[in-house]
Scaffold this motif. Structure first.
Motif: not given
Length: 338
Positions: A93, A97, A100-101, A338
């Motif tokens: 995760s 993330d 994604r960031n 996600r």
């Protein structure tokens, strides 16, 4: 040429100007000199490191190897670009993330893919693609000197009761269940398989440990989920041996290994993935030839025109790290946020 390529080529040119060679030795798991960079899952970090050591970059820029994979744990932050550190992502995760960031904040320009030992959990967008490349399975580990090590193992119902704390002893041993750290793909997958949500965890589950680290099981009552592939690689001397005094238990009477190899028919089996931006794959708005070469297998009605992802061609490496191969390696049909 994309921004990442320009930055990496500039870094390469700078190193050459200082008389340094970028090609003398392979990059370590914490030294970025390669074209595409990944972070995330502890479960798959070693096999992806191994794949990164054999998959070549055809243009040799900035290195002769294509894939750089940062370990989930280590000293300090991760600096994937010049002077732009990020906190080290520990687990599936956290890696997702971070990716994604990176997509949201283009000034970061750090992560190209995320290693994940779980599938997607948020289908609100199709921004990311989960590309399977190998098969793993998860069982529970106990100490070899514990009465929990009885060659009978546990049923799924018993594991559900253990982690909701309605079952507190087994073979007259007081149970002390452990789980991997929050954000671990193995934690998410294991709880899903035994039918327990985070909210349903009992108060007796009061310890979190780095996933697949058997040295953390110090009490005869300790029990924790463990990747079978990681255990095989650790005990086989392929990766750092962290299994300590642990042994793997059966679940629902099924052995986790057959002849020393992963039993792909184990009840808690899973695909493991590399997660990439959907836009950078074949047919996307900004296709990245390096990501496509590394991870995406492209079928074609004419077999002569089909392509196989570089990572999917390395079956011997995948099996050497304890994983099984999958027929859907390189498939890009699973898309989510996600």
């Amino acid at each position: 040429m994309n921004v990442k390529s320009r930055i990496r080529m500039a870094a390469a040119a700078g190193a050459v100007a200082m008389g340094l060679s970028l090609f003398a030795t392979p990059a370590s798991a914490d030294s970025e000199t390669r074209q595409i960079v990944g972070v995330g899952s502890d479960t798959t970090q070693d096999v992806v490191n191994g794949l990164g050591n054999v998959i070549l970059d055809p243009n040799n820029i900035p290195d002769n190897q294509l894939i750089q994979s940062y370990n989930a744990t280590g000293t300090g932050s991760v600096t994937c670009r010049v002077g732009l550190p990020i906190a080290r992502p520990n687990g599936s995760s956290a890696g997702i993330d971070a990716l994604r960031n990176d997509l949201t904040n283009t000034a970061i320009d750090c992560v190209d893919f995320a290693r994940s030992s779980r599938g997607p959990v948020d289908f609100s967008t199709t921004r990311l693609t989960w590309i399977p490349f190998a098969k793993d399975a998860v069982t529970v580990a106990v100490r070899s000197n514990s009465a929990l090590n009885d060659n009978v193992g546990f049923t799924t119902a018993e594991l559900r009761a253990i982690y909701t704390c309605t079952k507190t002893t087994h073979n007259s041993v007081t149970l002390k269940p452990l789980l991997p750290q929050s954000g671990s793909g193995t934690r998410t997958f294991f709880l899903e398989k035994i039918g327990v949500t985070e909210a349903q965890l009992g108060s007796c589950v009061n310890g979190t440990v780095q996933e697949h680290d058997g040295t953390a099981l110090t009490d005869v009552g300790h029990i924790a989920p463990y990747s079978i592939a990681q255990y095989i690689a650790q005990t086989g001397g392929v990766v750092t041996d962290r299994h300590g005094a642990t042994v793997l238990a059966k679940v629902d009477t099924i052995q986790p290994r057959i002849a020393g190899k992963l039993n792909t028919a184990f009840p808690y089996n899973r695909d493991v993935y590399n997660v990439v931006p959907s836009a950078k794959l074949n047919g996307g708005t900004a296709p990245d030839a390096d990501l496509i070469r590394a991870f995406e297998s492209i079928p074609n009605v004419n077999p002569a025109l089909a392509t196989t992802a570089e990572i999917c061609a390395q079956t011997a490496v995948i099996e050497n790290y304890g994983f099984g191969t999958v027929t859907n390696c390189g498939n890009t049909s699973v898309k989510a946020e996600r």
